[in-house]
Design a protein around this motif. Structure first.
Motif, PDB file in Angstrom:
ATOM      1  N   ARG A  45       0.854  -1.190   0.000  1.00 29.45           N
ATOM      2  CA  ARG A  45       0.000   0.000   0.000  1.00 29.45           C
ATOM      3  C   ARG A  45       0.885   1.233   0.000  1.00 29.45           C
ATOM      4  NH1 ARG A  45      -4.979  -1.055   2.600  1.00 29.45           N
ATOM      5  NH2 ARG A  45      -5.553   1.134   2.397  1.00 29.45           N
ATOM      6  N   TRP A  46       0.482   2.238  -0.735  1.00 26.35           N
ATOM      7  CA  TRP A  46       1.238   3.485  -0.865  1.00 26.35           C
ATOM      8  C   TRP A  46       0.279   4.638  -0.610  1.00 26.35           C
ATOM      9  CZ3 TRP A  46       6.364   2.575  -1.705  1.00 26.35           C
ATOM     10  CH2 TRP A  46       6.688   1.289  -2.121  1.00 26.35           C
ATOM     11  N   ARG A  47       0.765   5.664   0.087  1.00 31.14           N
ATOM     12  CA  ARG A  47      -0.133   6.743   0.509  1.00 31.14           C
ATOM     13  C   ARG A  47       0.534   8.113   0.383  1.00 31.14           C
ATOM     14  NH1 ARG A  47      -0.680   2.733   4.229  1.00 31.14           N
ATOM     15  NH2 ARG A  47      -2.768   1.834   4.437  1.00 31.14           N
ATOM     16  N   ALA A  48      -0.298   9.121   0.148  1.00 29.30           N
ATOM     17  CA  ALA A  48       0.146  10.515   0.248  1.00 29.30           C
ATOM     18  C   ALA A  48      -0.988  11.319   0.874  1.00 29.30           C
ATOM     19  CB  ALA A  48       0.490  11.080  -1.126  1.00 29.30           C
ATOM     20  N   SER A  49      -0.640  12.239   1.765  1.00 26.80           N
ATOM     21  CA  SER A  49      -1.635  13.130   2.390  1.00 26.80           C
ATOM     22  C   SER A  49      -1.288  14.558   2.028  1.00 26.80           C
ATOM     23  CB  SER A  49      -1.609  12.982   3.913  1.00 26.80           C
ATOM     24  OG  SER A  49      -2.194  11.767   4.277  1.00 26.80           O
ATOM     25  N   THR A  50      -2.168  15.163   1.258  1.00 26.51           N
ATOM     26  CA  THR A  50      -1.924  16.502   0.724  1.00 26.51           C
ATOM     27  C   THR A  50      -2.708  17.535   1.518  1.00 26.51           C
ATOM     28  OG1 THR A  50      -1.622  15.588  -1.493  1.00 26.51           O
ATOM     29  CG2 THR A  50      -2.130  17.936  -1.348  1.00 26.51           C
ATOM     30  N   THR A  51      -2.035  18.619   1.899  1.00 23.14           N
ATOM     31  CA  THR A  51      -2.701  19.732   2.572  1.00 23.14           C
ATOM     32  C   THR A  51      -2.560  20.984   1.723  1.00 23.14           C
ATOM     33  OG1 THR A  51      -2.186  18.781   4.724  1.00 23.14           O
ATOM     34  CG2 THR A  51      -2.772  21.105   4.695  1.00 23.14           C
ATOM     35  N   TRP A  52      -3.680  21.650   1.502  1.00 24.27           N
ATOM     36  CA  TRP A  52      -3.687  22.926   0.780  1.00 24.27           C
ATOM     37  C   TRP A  52      -3.112  23.996   1.689  1.00 24.27           C
ATOM     38  CZ3 TRP A  52      -7.583  26.955   1.882  1.00 24.27           C
ATOM     39  CH2 TRP A  52      -7.482  28.046   1.021  1.00 24.27           C
ATOM     40  N   THR A  53      -2.129  24.786   1.179  1.00 24.19           N
ATOM     41  CA  THR A  53      -1.478  25.792   2.030  1.00 24.19           C
ATOM     42  C   THR A  53      -1.726  27.215   1.528  1.00 24.19           C
ATOM     43  OG1 THR A  53       0.632  25.559   0.837  1.00 24.19           O
ATOM     44  CG2 THR A  53       0.315  24.152   2.767  1.00 24.19           C
ATOM     45  N   GLY A  54      -2.730  27.420   0.643  1.00 24.80           N
ATOM     46  CA  GLY A  54      -3.075  28.768   0.189  1.00 24.80           C
ATOM     47  C   GLY A  54      -2.740  28.969  -1.270  1.00 24.80           C
ATOM     48  N   GLY A  55      -3.620  29.679  -1.993  1.00 25.58           N
ATOM     49  CA  GLY A  55      -3.424  29.835  -3.443  1.00 25.58           C
ATOM     50  C   GLY A  55      -3.465  28.455  -4.069  1.00 25.58           C
ATOM     51  N   PHE A  56      -2.484  28.146  -4.920  1.00 24.30           N
ATOM     52  CA  PHE A  56      -2.421  26.794  -5.505  1.00 24.30           C
ATOM     53  C   PHE A  56      -1.318  25.943  -4.863  1.00 24.30           C
ATOM     54  CE2 PHE A  56      -4.243  28.818  -9.562  1.00 24.30           C
ATOM     55  CZ  PHE A  56      -5.532  28.527  -9.147  1.00 24.30           C
ATOM     56  N   ALA A  57      -0.733  26.437  -3.766  1.00 17.10           N
ATOM     57  CA  ALA A  57       0.381  25.700  -3.148  1.00 17.10           C
ATOM     58  C   ALA A  57      -0.138  24.546  -2.289  1.00 17.10           C
ATOM     59  CB  ALA A  57       1.216  26.649  -2.302  1.00 17.10           C
ATOM     60  N   CYS A  58       0.507  23.401  -2.423  1.00 15.23           N
ATOM     61  CA  CYS A  58       0.114  22.187  -1.702  1.00 15.23           C
ATOM     62  C   CYS A  58       1.351  21.518  -1.125  1.00 15.23           C
ATOM     63  CB  CYS A  58      -0.524  21.187  -2.672  1.00 15.23           C
ATOM     64  SG  CYS A  58      -2.041  21.773  -3.398  1.00 15.23           S
ATOM     65  N   GLU A  59       1.151  20.864   0.003  1.00 16.08           N
ATOM     66  CA  GLU A  59       2.235  20.141   0.650  1.00 16.08           C
ATOM     67  C   GLU A  59       1.755  18.723   0.894  1.00 16.08           C
ATOM     68  OE1 GLU A  59       4.468  22.917   3.419  1.00 16.08           O
ATOM     69  OE2 GLU A  59       4.059  21.180   4.710  1.00 16.08           O
ATOM     70  N   SER A  60       2.465  17.747   0.350  1.00 18.36           N
ATOM     71  CA  SER A  60       2.064  16.343   0.547  1.00 18.36           C
ATOM     72  C   SER A  60       3.053  15.659   1.481  1.00 18.36           C
ATOM     73  CB  SER A  60       2.034  15.601  -0.791  1.00 18.36           C
ATOM     74  OG  SER A  60       1.059  16.171  -1.647  1.00 18.36           O
ATOM     75  N   ARG A  61       2.534  14.981   2.495  1.00 20.46           N
ATOM     76  CA  ARG A  61       3.353  14.162   3.385  1.00 20.46           C
ATOM     77  C   ARG A  61       3.343  12.742   2.844  1.00 20.46           C
ATOM     78  NH1 ARG A  61       7.011  16.174   6.343  1.00 20.46           N
ATOM     79  NH2 ARG A  61       6.914  14.377   7.707  1.00 20.46           N
ATOM     80  N   ILE A  62       4.540  12.182   2.687  1.00 16.89           N
ATOM     81  CA  ILE A  62       4.697  10.814   2.179  1.00 16.89           C
ATOM     82  C   ILE A  62       5.705  10.135   3.107  1.00 16.89           C
ATOM     83  CG2 ILE A  62       5.487   9.403   0.255  1.00 16.89           C
ATOM     84  CD1 ILE A  62       4.811  11.940  -1.517  1.00 16.89           C
ATOM     85  N   ARG A  63       5.235   9.259   3.977  1.00 17.64           N
ATOM     86  CA  ARG A  63       6.102   8.707   5.035  1.00 17.64           C
ATOM     87  C   ARG A  63       6.837   9.859   5.723  1.00 17.64           C
ATOM     88  NH1 ARG A  63       9.892   5.778   2.544  1.00 17.64           N
ATOM     89  NH2 ARG A  63       9.266   6.370   0.446  1.00 17.64           N
ATOM     90  N   THR A  64       8.174   9.878   5.688  1.00 18.18           N
ATOM     91  CA  THR A  64       8.908  10.954   6.375  1.00 18.18           C
ATOM     92  C   THR A  64       9.214  12.119   5.438  1.00 18.18           C
ATOM     93  OG1 THR A  64      11.025   9.939   5.808  1.00 18.18           O
ATOM     94  CG2 THR A  64      10.024   9.268   7.891  1.00 18.18           C
ATOM     95  N   HIS A  65       8.704  12.043   4.203  1.00 15.43           N
ATOM     96  CA  HIS A  65       9.076  13.035   3.194  1.00 15.43           C
ATOM     97  C   HIS A  65       7.959  14.059   2.941  1.00 15.43           C
ATOM     98  CE1 HIS A  65      12.460  10.446   2.437  1.00 15.43           C
ATOM     99  NE2 HIS A  65      11.652   9.435   2.195  1.00 15.43           N
ATOM    100  N   THR A  66       8.361  15.190   2.371  1.00 20.68           N
ATOM    101  CA  THR A  66       7.402  16.228   1.976  1.00 20.68           C
ATOM    102  C   THR A  66       7.592  16.551   0.501  1.00 20.68           C
ATOM    103  OG1 THR A  66       7.504  17.192   4.189  1.00 20.68           O
ATOM    104  CG2 THR A  66       6.624  18.596   2.444  1.00 20.68           C
ATOM    105  N   LEU A  67       6.491  16.601  -0.243  1.00 15.34           N
ATOM    106  CA  LEU A  67       6.567  16.969  -1.659  1.00 15.34           C
ATOM    107  C   LEU A  67       5.666  18.186  -1.881  1.00 15.34           C
ATOM    108  CD1 LEU A  67       6.432  14.382  -4.585  1.00 15.34           C
ATOM    109  CD2 LEU A  67       5.846  16.769  -4.824  1.00 15.34           C
ATOM    110  N   ARG A  68       6.289  19.309  -2.269  1.00 12.20           N
ATOM    111  CA  ARG A  68       5.529  20.551  -2.488  1.00 12.20           C
ATOM    112  C   ARG A  68       5.246  20.722  -3.977  1.00 12.20           C
ATOM    113  NH1 ARG A  68       9.039  21.591   1.555  1.00 12.20           N
ATOM    114  NH2 ARG A  68       8.032  22.178   3.531  1.00 12.20           N
ATOM    115  N   LEU A  69       4.005  21.074  -4.283  1.00  8.78           N
ATOM    116  CA  LEU A  69       3.637  21.386  -5.668  1.00  8.78           C
ATOM    117  C   LEU A  69       2.897  22.714  -5.678  1.00  8.78           C
ATOM    118  CD1 LEU A  69       2.550  17.788  -6.829  1.00  8.78           C
ATOM    119  CD2 LEU A  69       4.725  18.939  -7.282  1.00  8.78           C
ATOM    120  N   ASP A  70       2.819  23.341  -6.856  1.00  9.12           N
ATOM    121  CA  ASP A  70       2.239  24.683  -6.997  1.00  9.12           C
ATOM    122  C   ASP A  70       1.840  24.812  -8.472  1.00  9.12           C
ATOM    123  OD1 ASP A  70       1.608  27.383  -6.656  1.00  9.12           O
ATOM    124  OD2 ASP A  70       3.574  27.974  -5.930  1.00  9.12           O
ATOM    125  N   GLU A  71       1.577  26.014  -8.924  1.00 10.03           N
ATOM    126  CA  GLU A  71       1.343  26.262 -10.342  1.00 10.03           C
ATOM    127  C   GLU A  71       2.213  27.430 -10.789  1.00 10.03           C
ATOM    128  OE1 GLU A  71      -0.322  24.685 -12.630  1.00 10.03           O
ATOM    129  OE2 GLU A  71      -1.587  23.314 -11.448  1.00 10.03           O
TER     130      GLU A  71
END
Lengths: 182, 182
Positions: free
Chosen positions: A38-64
């Motif tokens: 099983r693989w999981r990601a938990s994404t939190t919206w941080t304002g505008g189009f910026a998002c922060e995803s928690r993946i195990r101990t890692h963080t992946l930030r995306l935007d536009e």
């Protein structure tokens, strides 16, 4: 292959712990339950189009990008998919070259996709919101014959997890959860 | 909508520059060529399973967990796909809520996928190498009726670029380029 029988646990080819990888493949072959993951990601919206995803101990930030109204602090989601495909292929070549005893000297992957924004913008329901297609060029310099590398290429394409995700229609269930009404 | 007609260029809803976004949608509606976009990632293998992708001015690093033979310096490619889907949905809700004048108070997305490693390991050709399916829960707290939020949900799902990439079979062309023989 006979060469792999002489590998000890600490031996690496292309930086890959080949014995550990072969042992895991064998464990899954013997007990298919061991391969269920099983693989999981938990994404939190941080304002505008910026998002922060928690993946195990890692963080992946995306935007536009700015042009699409974002703050361009990170790649956007479709670019992340292209990078995931390029990286998935690179991992596949590295692993499968290592188990074949092939030394990789250099490896890079260029991935390119086209999107008609009329889909995402809801202008034309017949236009897919995502890529209309993806083209990829793999630049591989490795210590093997062209025939061996073409066989490696076919094997990697046939067993690429992200390649499979892109090429096959996937069952995606998405549920909206609203706060309990007070 | 009438409320959007009074927005000035600097007005933001949910941190989104609504006027800029609406102007872009209108520009694409008027001239469909303006909506044709290309997206690229260039991935370089950096040893073991570690990869570095250049995306415009950004860098996205991916790797594999220790258990799969990686050095766990970053998420792996299939986790990046889950984060891309969660982030794509979050951006879709934020944008489409903003153009409807709906204030989003909080928004998070949990994405979960199952993979049978027998596909990636080449043990069983009938098993997909990627996800067998994906389940997603969107937690949305926003200033609107349940009916408005369910309509928003349907629109976001129908126009999600990464949702489209996951749900539809995509034409992926992948070419191997070997060094010119001397």
């Amino acid at each position: 292959m006979s060469t792999t029988n002489t590998l000890s646990a600490s031996d690496r080819v292309n930086g890959v712990p080949v014995r550990q990888c072969l042992d895991l493949v064998e464990a899954v072959r013997q007990n298919r339950d061991a391969g269920q993951t099983r693989w999981r990601a938990s994404t939190t919206w941080t304002g505008g189009f910026a998002c922060e995803s928690r993946i195990r101990t890692h963080t992946l930030r995306l935007d536009e990008p700015d042009q699409l109204g974002g703050s361009d602090k990170a790649p956007n989601p479709v670019e992340a998919v292209l990078a995931a495909y390029g990286s998935c292929l690179a991992i596949g070549y590295t692993l499968n070259a290592a188990v074949r005893g092939i030394e990789v000297r250099s490896l890079s992957v260029d991935v390119d996709g086209h999107i008609d924004l009329a889909g995402f913008f809801g202008i034309d329901a017949d236009v897919p919101a995502g890529f209309s297609g993806i083209t990829t060029r793999v630049h591989l310099d490795a210590d093997a014959s062209e025939q061996q590398l073409q066989e490696l290429h076919r094997h990697v394409l046939a067993t690429s997890p992200v390649g499979s995700i892109l090429g096959r229609p996937l069952d995606v269930q998405t549920e909206l959860v609203l706060p309990a009404q007070s």
